[in-house]
Design a protein around this motif. Structure first.
Motif, PDB file in Angstrom:
ATOM      1  N   VAL A  86     -90.916  23.021 -21.623  1.00 27.11           N
ATOM      2  CA  VAL A  86     -90.796  22.905 -20.173  1.00 27.11           C
ATOM      3  C   VAL A  86     -92.064  23.389 -19.474  1.00 27.11           C
ATOM      4  CG1 VAL A  86     -88.295  23.162 -20.261  1.00 27.11           C
ATOM      5  CG2 VAL A  86     -89.724  25.194 -19.962  1.00 27.11           C
ATOM      6  N   ASP A 145     -86.725  21.926 -26.516  1.00 30.63           N
ATOM      7  CA  ASP A 145     -87.122  21.667 -25.134  1.00 30.63           C
ATOM      8  C   ASP A 145     -88.433  22.386 -24.844  1.00 30.63           C
ATOM      9  OD1 ASP A 145     -84.981  20.075 -24.438  1.00 30.63           O
ATOM     10  OD2 ASP A 145     -83.793  21.731 -23.626  1.00 30.63           O
ATOM     11  N   THR A 160     -88.523  16.664 -24.660  1.00 25.55           N
ATOM     12  CA  THR A 160     -87.465  16.932 -25.638  1.00 25.55           C
ATOM     13  C   THR A 160     -87.674  16.096 -26.891  1.00 25.55           C
ATOM     14  OG1 THR A 160     -85.905  17.394 -23.852  1.00 25.55           O
ATOM     15  CG2 THR A 160     -84.977  17.007 -26.029  1.00 25.55           C
ATOM     16  N   ILE A 182     -89.811  18.218 -18.487  1.00 27.31           N
ATOM     17  CA  ILE A 182     -89.159  18.650 -19.721  1.00 27.31           C
ATOM     18  C   ILE A 182     -89.506  17.636 -20.806  1.00 27.31           C
ATOM     19  CG2 ILE A 182     -86.969  19.202 -20.859  1.00 27.31           C
ATOM     20  CD1 ILE A 182     -85.826  19.543 -17.991  1.00 27.31           C
TER      21      ILE A 182
END
Length: 283
Positions: free
Chosen positions: A189, A187, A165, A163
């Motif tokens: 992913v 986010d 961020t 992930i």
């Protein structure tokens, strides 16, 4: 309320931890050691992408030891290995460790179809972050703008993905008694994350009645973007110490193939709202 729900609830308190750095800037000379603890109540989705909501407690912690800062962002703990001794420019670098309890307890899922898909394992996400902050930007010598990117990976074998961020946060004191802040984050992913939380296989479709879906796990991408507005006011007359009240309102939007998943588009909603109120004490 079990311990998993309490830790997961910290997601709703994400910018309240960051908010402490705002009124810390009001001090002309900061202490090299400090600690702020907080507790509150939040309204959050029952899972990420849900249109059902629940009220749960939220913890928060922030402090520093010998000018080395640490803070919580939801169920994650950050530790900055670069000390800040009152400089206007704050370089940030360090490890981050967290847990993800999303859909790990069927009791927290209100939607029957998503509950029928079964529980997900708890993810343990480890990694690091890098960022920079600047004090004295727009409104005064004490407002603060920071940019940060955190990268973590699940090491517990749950989603087994990564992930990324990125986040931008701005906070300004209105006086020695109050402050406001604004944060924007997203986010990004990996494909295993989408496959684990948002794909629906044939067995899951049969059990839940949702259509089979596999696009979320085909590649990496941005899962969501969100904005949070934070405010606080001192109960002691000085927000740098003693008791203070906090409030948070936030909105995030599920994106792309994650938003198109039946877990979101049929059983839930692309629009995600959070709200929290709490009290904190600065020693």
């Amino acid at each position: 309320m079990n311990h998993r729900q309490i830790v997961f609830a910290g997601l709703a308190f994400i910018t309240l931890g960051a908010a402490n750095s705002a009124y810390a800037q009001v001090k002309e000379v900061e202490d090299s050691n400090a600690l702020t603890v907080g507790i509150g109540a939040a309204v959050i989705p029952s899972y990420e992408g849900s249109d059902d909501y629940r009220v749960i407690p939220v913890p928060q912690l922030r402090g520093k030891v010998s000018d080395f800062a640490f803070w919580t962002r939801g169920p994650s703990l950050y530790f900055d290995v670069i000390p800040n001794r009152g400089q206007d420019i704050d370089l940030q670098l360090g490890p981050v460790a967290g847990v993800r309890f999303d859909r790990s307890s069927l009791k927290s899922i209100k939607d029957d179809a998503v509950r029928a898909l079964g529980e997900r394992d708890v993810a343990v996400e480890l990694g690091g972050f890098v960022g920079v902050g600047k004090t004295g930007i727009i409104t005064s010598d004490y407002d603060n703008l920071s940019v940060r990117v955190a990268v973590t990976k699940d090491v517990a074998g749950a989603h087994s993905s990564y992930i990324v961020t990125p986040a931008i946060e701005y906070f300004t004191p209105l006086s020695t008694r109050s402050f406001v802040g604004l944060g924007v984050s997203a986010d990004y992913v990996g494909k295993k994350y989408g496959r684990y939380y948002y794909d629906v296989d044939a067995a899951g479709a049969l059990a839940s009645g949702l259509p089979a879906y596999s696009r979320a796990g085909e590649g990496a991408g941005f899962k969501k973007i969100g904005v949070n507005l934070t405010g606080g006011v001192s109960l002691s007359g000085d927000i740098r110490k003693g008791w203070a009240l906090f409030a948070l309102g936030g909105y995030s939007r599920m994106l792309g193939d994650y938003a198109d998943s039946p877990v979101v588009s049929i059983a839930g909603s692309r629009n995600q709202w959070i709200g929290a109120v709490g009290v904190g004490y600065t020693f």
